[in-house]
Design an enzyme around this catalytic site. Structure first.
Site, short mmCIF file in Angstrom:
data_model
loop_
_atom_site.label_atom_id
_atom_site.label_comp_id
_atom_site.label_asym_id
_atom_site.label_seq_id
_atom_site.Cartn_x
_atom_site.Cartn_y
_atom_site.Cartn_z
N CYS A 86 0.83 -1.21 0.00
CA CYS A 86 0.00 0.00 0.00
C CYS A 86 0.86 1.26 0.00
O CYS A 86 1.34 1.69 1.06
CB CYS A 86 -0.93 0.00 1.21
SG CYS A 86 -1.95 1.48 1.30
N CYS A 100 -0.50 4.13 2.08
CA CYS A 100 -0.31 4.00 3.54
C CYS A 100 1.14 4.27 3.93
O CYS A 100 1.41 4.90 4.94
CB CYS A 100 -0.66 2.60 4.03
SG CYS A 100 -2.10 1.87 3.26
N ASP A 101 2.09 3.76 3.15
CA ASP A 101 3.48 3.72 3.60
C ASP A 101 4.45 4.60 2.80
O ASP A 101 5.62 4.71 3.17
CB ASP A 101 4.00 2.26 3.55
CG ASP A 101 3.17 1.36 4.46
OD1 ASP A 101 2.71 1.85 5.50
OD2 ASP A 101 2.98 0.18 4.12
#
Ligand code: NAP
Length: 321
Positions: free
Chosen positions: A137, A140-141
């Site tokens: 992701c 997300c990261d």
């Protein structure tokens, strides 16, 4: 305290399919319960720009779109529940749905809108470095890779979008794809090819994630050329796996008909599953289109079909009485 709740329609999942089913079922006065799941809002909440959802000439954000859908579902009367389903019993109607909180829902009809989850390559080194530089992701990261070098594995829309998104942080993004052509939309490919921070390695597969063990930290990757067999090591701080998704259908194994690839089987031009009164919508059943707008369309179909099913069933039970 755990309780038992009776409902005419229970919807499992709160992505585009679940929310749309909730909106339509609520407007049909069916007082649906939508169980939101571990990732409320579904996959759109881990994307950024959405440019192909009709009705928005300007670029909108995935999380914002899902907030709006949930808000609309709540405003028209759906009950939104923050819980996760761990067991369903579909052998007899009403169906029984049990959640992590201990609450049980007894449902006259059920809409499965559990979506899909990111797939992994299943390499031992990939598993070892998950959460330590290997991710599925970018939204997300990606933030952790400011000024760093990253690799994206895959050649579909997700891989190309993630590569473009990662250029906001990373110095260099290397896309590794197993063929010599992307399957992503042309407009996204053009953006990727024009981007000065992105390079593509064609005909390459990730053979091994390289890194340090204590503490675990990614240092690079061994990439194998599928045509020549040659293995090249490249340095990288992060590796993003973007090779597609698998349907989140485990809960229903053995209870409902599925395709060999795990997608829930539905009747042609319908969301009806092999169990009367159970309908499936969105990425858990769709292995062809897999778009937010098609998921929303299927959510609408599922609610309309649940309404018809309940009406027919009521007629049957009145006749029986
Ligand atoms: P996808 O379209 O199925 O693409 C998966 C990619 O990963 C393909 O390029 C595939 O290679 C590669 N791949 C699969 N297994 C692999 C393996 N074991 N090793 C190496 N590479 C592997 O998946 P997606 O990109 O996640 O997209 C899923 C769906 O969502 C699609 O329908 C897509 O259009 C949609 N989507 C749409 C948007 C948007 O509209 N903006 C954004 C994201 C996703 P091959 O090409 O060789 O098969």
């Amino acid at each position: 305290m755990s309780g038992i709740v009776h409902a005419k329609v229970v919807i499992i999942g709160s992505g585009a399919a679940g929310c749309t089913a909730a909106i339509y079922a609520a407007r049909a006065m069916l007082e649906p319960v939508m169980i939101r799941g571990i990732q409320p809002g579904g996959q759109l909440t881990i994307t950024t720009d959405v440019e192909n959802y009709p009705g928005f000439a300007d670029v909108i954000q995935g999380p914002w779109l899902m907030e709006q859908m949930e808000k609309q579902a709540a405003q028209v009367g759906a009950r939104l529940v923050s819980d996760h389903v761990n067991k369903v019993e579909l052998s007899q109607r009403p169906f029984r749905i049990t959640c992590d909180s201990g609450d049980t829902y007894i449902a006259e009809s059920l809409v499965i809108a559990t979506g899909a989850q990111a797939r992994w390559l299943d390499l031992p080194s990939e598993q070892a470095f998950r959460g330590h530089g290997v991710s599925a992701c970018a939204t997300c990261d990606g933030f952790f890779y400011r000024g760093k070098n990253v690799i994206v594995v895959g050649g579909g829309n997700t891989a190309v979008e993630e590569a473009l998104f990662l250029t906001n942080f990373a110095n260099k993004v290397t896309v590794v794809h197993r063929r010599d052509a992307f399957r992503a939309e042309r407009i996204l490919q053009d953006r990727l090819f024009r981007h000065p921070k992105i390079v593509v390695i064609w005909d390459g597969v990730l053979d091994q994630v390289l890194g340090n063990e204590d503490p675990p930290k990614v240092a690079g990757a061994a990439i194998r050329n599928v045509k020549t067999g040659a293995v090249t090591e490249i340095g990288a701080d992060g590796i993003f796996i973007a090779i597609g998704h698998s349907p989140a259908s485990e809960l229903f194994v053995g209870q409902i008909q599925m395709k060999p690839n795990g997608y829930i089987r539905t009747a042609p031009y319908s969301t009806a599953t092999s169990v009367p009164g159970v309908f499936a919508a969105g990425d858990v059943t769709d292995d062809v289109y897999r778009q937010a707008v098609t998921a929303a369309g299927m959510g609408c179909m599922a609610a309309l079909e649940a309404e018809r099913f309940l009406t027919a069933h009521k007629v049957e039970s009145i006749a029986a009485e």
